[in-house]
Structures are given as C-alpha cells and as structure tokens.
Write a protein that holds these residues in place. Structure first.
Motif, PDB file in Angstrom:
ATOM      1  N   GLY A  47       1.221  -1.401  -0.167  1.00 52.25           N
ATOM      2  CA  GLY A  47       0.330   0.169   0.056  1.00 52.25           C
ATOM      3  C   GLY A  47       0.706   1.442   0.423  1.00 52.25           C
ATOM      4  O   GLY A  47       0.136   2.547   0.147  1.00 52.25           O
ATOM      5  N   ALA A  48       2.085   1.164  -0.015  1.00 53.43           N
ATOM      6  CA  ALA A  48       3.233   2.384  -0.251  1.00 53.43           C
ATOM      7  C   ALA A  48       2.084   3.131  -0.852  1.00 53.43           C
ATOM      8  O   ALA A  48       2.499   4.689  -0.963  1.00 53.43           O
ATOM      9  N   PHE A  49       2.249   2.968  -2.521  1.00 61.18           N
ATOM     10  CA  PHE A  49       2.173   3.828  -3.771  1.00 61.18           C
ATOM     11  C   PHE A  49       1.471   4.844  -2.742  1.00 61.18           C
ATOM     12  O   PHE A  49       0.908   6.030  -3.608  1.00 61.18           O
ATOM     13  N   TYR A  50      -0.167   4.258  -2.413  1.00 58.17           N
ATOM     14  CA  TYR A  50      -1.415   5.000  -1.617  1.00 58.17           C
ATOM     15  C   TYR A  50      -0.671   6.138  -0.627  1.00 58.17           C
ATOM     16  O   TYR A  50      -1.068   6.993  -0.558  1.00 58.17           O
ATOM     17  N   THR A  51      -0.470   5.413   0.127  1.00 54.33           N
ATOM     18  CA  THR A  51      -0.311   5.997   2.110  1.00 54.33           C
ATOM     19  C   THR A  51       0.654   7.119   1.603  1.00 54.33           C
ATOM     20  O   THR A  51       1.357   8.385   2.739  1.00 54.33           O
ATOM     21  N   LEU A  52       1.938   6.548   1.238  1.00 54.07           N
ATOM     22  CA  LEU A  52       3.322   7.364   1.036  1.00 54.07           C
ATOM     23  C   LEU A  52       3.126   9.079   0.627  1.00 54.07           C
ATOM     24  O   LEU A  52       3.467  10.034   1.698  1.00 54.07           O
ATOM     25  N   PRO A  53       3.191   9.166  -0.497  1.00 53.05           N
ATOM     26  CA  PRO A  53       2.913  10.419  -0.920  1.00 53.05           C
ATOM     27  C   PRO A  53       1.605  11.488   0.173  1.00 53.05           C
ATOM     28  O   PRO A  53       1.680  12.578   0.290  1.00 53.05           O
ATOM     29  N   ARG A  54       0.645  10.518   0.329  1.00 50.51           N
ATOM     30  CA  ARG A  54      -0.394  11.488   1.264  1.00 50.51           C
ATOM     31  C   ARG A  54       0.244  11.490   2.582  1.00 50.51           C
ATOM     32  O   ARG A  54       0.043  12.484   3.130  1.00 50.51           O
ATOM     33  N   ALA A  92     -15.385   9.693  10.452  1.00 57.43           N
ATOM     34  CA  ALA A  92     -14.140  11.077  10.246  1.00 57.43           C
ATOM     35  C   ALA A  92     -12.544   9.857   9.421  1.00 57.43           C
ATOM     36  O   ALA A  92     -12.166  10.655   8.429  1.00 57.43           O
ATOM     37  N   LYS A  93     -12.312   8.739   9.933  1.00 59.67           N
ATOM     38  CA  LYS A  93     -11.059   8.196   8.898  1.00 59.67           C
ATOM     39  C   LYS A  93     -11.740   8.289   7.237  1.00 59.67           C
ATOM     40  O   LYS A  93     -10.803   8.235   7.102  1.00 59.67           O
ATOM     41  N   ARG A  94     -13.076   7.207   7.493  1.00 58.57           N
ATOM     42  CA  ARG A  94     -12.998   7.079   6.503  1.00 58.57           C
ATOM     43  C   ARG A  94     -13.497   8.029   5.457  1.00 58.57           C
ATOM     44  O   ARG A  94     -12.664   8.294   3.804  1.00 58.57           O
ATOM     45  N   ALA A  95     -13.896   9.709   5.898  1.00 56.90           N
ATOM     46  CA  ALA A  95     -13.804  10.580   5.106  1.00 56.90           C
ATOM     47  C   ALA A  95     -12.816  11.246   4.455  1.00 56.90           C
ATOM     48  O   ALA A  95     -12.015  12.069   3.585  1.00 56.90           O
ATOM     49  N   LEU A  96     -11.494  11.395   5.673  1.00 52.72           N
ATOM     50  CA  LEU A  96     -10.279  11.895   5.336  1.00 52.72           C
ATOM     51  C   LEU A  96      -9.489  10.833   4.390  1.00 52.72           C
ATOM     52  O   LEU A  96      -8.172  11.549   3.964  1.00 52.72           O
ATOM     53  N   ASN A  97      -9.899   9.497   4.734  1.00 52.71           N
ATOM     54  CA  ASN A  97      -9.062   8.543   3.697  1.00 52.71           C
ATOM     55  C   ASN A  97      -9.868   8.845   2.403  1.00 52.71           C
ATOM     56  O   ASN A  97      -9.223   8.340   1.103  1.00 52.71           O
ATOM     57  N   GLN A  98     -10.558   9.412   1.870  1.00 50.49           N
ATOM     58  CA  GLN A  98     -11.137   9.976   1.025  1.00 50.49           C
ATOM     59  C   GLN A  98     -10.703  11.202   0.425  1.00 50.49           C
ATOM     60  O   GLN A  98     -11.147  11.545  -0.982  1.00 50.49           O
ATOM     61  N   SER A  99     -10.986  11.971   0.929  1.00 50.18           N
ATOM     62  CA  SER A  99     -10.442  13.465   0.574  1.00 50.18           C
ATOM     63  C   SER A  99      -9.970  13.663  -0.571  1.00 50.18           C
ATOM     64  O   SER A  99     -10.098  14.873  -0.746  1.00 50.18           O
ATOM     65  N   LEU A 100      -8.429  13.389  -0.577  1.00 55.33           N
ATOM     66  CA  LEU A 100      -7.303  13.455  -1.337  1.00 55.33           C
ATOM     67  C   LEU A 100      -7.782  13.091  -2.495  1.00 55.33           C
ATOM     68  O   LEU A 100      -7.118  14.128  -3.845  1.00 55.33           O
ATOM     69  N   GLY A 101      -8.643  12.243  -2.741  1.00 55.84           N
ATOM     70  CA  GLY A 101      -9.217  11.648  -4.537  1.00 55.84           C
ATOM     71  C   GLY A 101     -10.677  12.351  -4.645  1.00 55.84           C
ATOM     72  O   GLY A 101     -11.149  11.379  -5.121  1.00 55.84           O
ATOM     73  N   SER A 102     -11.356  12.886  -3.891  1.00 55.90           N
ATOM     74  CA  SER A 102     -12.558  13.857  -3.625  1.00 55.90           C
ATOM     75  C   SER A 102     -12.583  15.038  -4.217  1.00 55.90           C
ATOM     76  O   SER A 102     -11.874  15.692  -3.900  1.00 55.90           O
ATOM     77  N   ILE A 121     -20.349  13.787   1.884  1.00 54.57           N
ATOM     78  CA  ILE A 121     -20.180  12.901   2.875  1.00 54.57           C
ATOM     79  C   ILE A 121     -19.855  13.363   4.399  1.00 54.57           C
ATOM     80  O   ILE A 121     -19.796  13.047   5.426  1.00 54.57           O
ATOM     81  N   GLU A 122     -19.429  14.920   5.379  1.00 55.89           N
ATOM     82  CA  GLU A 122     -19.542  15.346   5.409  1.00 55.89           C
ATOM     83  C   GLU A 122     -20.964  15.405   5.938  1.00 55.89           C
ATOM     84  O   GLU A 122     -21.058  15.254   7.497  1.00 55.89           O
ATOM     85  N   ALA A 123     -22.231  15.841   5.567  1.00 57.51           N
ATOM     86  CA  ALA A 123     -23.868  16.222   5.575  1.00 57.51           C
ATOM     87  C   ALA A 123     -24.185  14.888   6.172  1.00 57.51           C
ATOM     88  O   ALA A 123     -24.385  14.615   7.733  1.00 57.51           O
ATOM     89  N   ALA A 124     -23.281  13.588   5.665  1.00 59.08           N
ATOM     90  CA  ALA A 124     -24.180  12.447   6.143  1.00 59.08           C
ATOM     91  C   ALA A 124     -23.202  11.840   7.159  1.00 59.08           C
ATOM     92  O   ALA A 124     -24.143  11.052   8.166  1.00 59.08           O
TER      93      ALA A 124
END
Length: 266
Positions: A147-154, A213-223, A231-234
């Motif tokens: 998973g480093a290609f996903y996590t490291l740049p973030r 919150a974790k799910r939203a933050l993990n999606q934020s850079l690709g949204s 997502i915030e409202a829901a």
C-alpha cells in the motif's frame, strides 16, 4: 479476540479494548515471512469483525519494528507469481488502512520496506530516537508494496515520496517527524508504553465518529469539494444520532469530565 495468543511470528495481546500485534522474528529484524503474513491476515480479519476492539497497536520485538519482506524467502520467477504474491497482501492491507478504529505504530530501530509500509498504514506513528525508515526496494530491483504507493505520498508529499523511493535512502526519526510520518519521538525505553497510552486514550473516542472521520479523511484527497460536503453531511447526521454525542453534550452542560479528552499526558 482472545489474549494473549502466540503463533510464533506474531504475538497478540488484548487489554481494555486495545489489541497489540507484535512482530516476533527478532533474529531476522522481524522480516515478514509467509507465516507472519498469514498471521497478520488472520489477525486483521478478526479485529475488523470484533467490535469490542477499540484500538490497535503495531510493534516489533527485539528492538526493531520490521525490516520488510524476508529476502531469503523470495524465490519468485515470473510476473504472474509476483503479482499473486502481492495480491495476497492487498486484502488485509486495505482492511488495515481503512480500519474504522485507531491504529498506532510503535517504531523502534529498523522500519524498512514493507515494515515502513505497515507503519504508514497506521493513523499515528510513535518512534524511538533510534528509529530508521527506508524504502529500499530499488536496491533489489523492486517497487514499494503493502500500500505504500497510496500512503507514502499522502503522508510525506509527492516530492519527498519520490526522493525516498527513487534513492532508497534512510530517513532518521527527526526527519521522519519533520516530514509528517512520525507524530512523536520518545526514548526507546518509553516507546511501547507511550504507544499503548495513546491507543488507550483514542479508544475512548466515539467509535462511530472516529470511524466516519477516518473514512472521510482517507477519501478526501481523491474527491472534490461537493463529494466531501455530501460525505460530511451524511456522517454528521449519523454522529448526531449517537448516544455518545448525547452523553458528551450532557456532560459539557453539567460541567462533568468529558468522555474523550486530548492530549494524552506523558
């Protein structure tokens, strides 16, 4: 999940809702072999299903976190076999990255390759002053995995991620902290106690709010903005409906001790 457990390469203990997964191949600087990868898969699957577990700590035995994949056991001879080897990791790695509970990595000594990737899968990394981080894949003609290609740049930004991957250079704890990969640096003798203390504190947070919150933050850079506002409202609608929120508001009004409080005192 019962505690303690001992499956040789991975030690599992549980206390007050916090599970600790300890890599246990100190003679090999906790390199990941087939047995340890299988044990990690089984542990992550069980943690995900067990709602009594409120936080997870990753650590290594013997003064090192994890030196990455066990090079001595690498005998892959075809592209298909190589892909299958990595595909086998992706199910539990993605579950660990997306786990809706706090994950703390306590990094001491060597944190190389897939070990670095496992630390990056955590929400917070607590490091000793002697921790050393490296993506050494180029030295053996491979690319980062787990998973480093996903996590490291973030975590460290694209430019520094390229630096670490392309050069395979080592990054000491102070630089890792400056880059955002490490939350705190502590003395080695205090490392595991500090990680457990932070995990215990985060375990007291609202499990619903934390997971949302974790799910939203993990999606934020690709949204885009609109998607994140939806997502915030829901998520906030769900959070408002929880007993944790109602009790927290009541305690605030009555000037009682909060259910969750940060920072964690050292």
């Amino acid at each position: 999940m019962n505690a303690p457990e001992d499956n040789n390469t991975l030690l599992i203990t549980q206390h007050d809702g916090v599970v600790t997964l300890s890599f246990n191949r100190p003679e090999a600087k906790n390199a990941l072999n087939t047995e340890m990868r299988t044990a990690l898969h089984d542990a992550v699957v069980r943690i995900r299903a067990d709602r009594s577990i409120r936080a997870v700590v990753l650590r290594g035995e013997g003064g090192d976190f994890c030196s990455g994949g066990d090079v001595r056991g690498m005998n892959v001879t075809s592209a298909q076999a190589g892909r299958e080897r990595i595909d086998d990791l992706h199910g539990w790695i993605s579950m660990l990255i997306d786990l809706d509970r706090p994950v703390i990595a306590a990094v001491d000594g060597v944190c190389y390759g897939a070990g670095f990737s496992l630390a990056l899968a955590a929400d917070f990394v607590i490091a000793s002053e002697r921790a050393r981080f490296c993506m050494p894949f180029m030295k053996v003609g491979l690319v980062p995995d787990c998973g480093a290609f996903y996590t490291l740049p973030r975590v460290v930004g694209l430019a520094r991620a390229k630096d670490l991957v392309f050069t395979a250079r080592e990054m000491r704890a102070p630089e890792a902290k400056e880059a955002g990969a490490v939350l705190e640096i502590v003395e080695a003798a205090q490392l595991h106690a500090r990680a457990a203390q932070i995990a215990a504190c985060l375990a007291n947070a609202s499990p619903v709010a934390f997971g949302l919150a974790k799910r939203a933050l993990n999606q934020s850079l690709g949204s885009d903005l609109r998607a994140m506002l939806d997502i915030e409202a829901a998520a906030q609608g769900i959070a408002f409906s929880t007993e944790f929120h109602r009790e927290a508001v009541r305690r605030f009004r009555e000037k009682e001790a909060p259910l969750f409080q940060w920072p964690v005192s050292q």
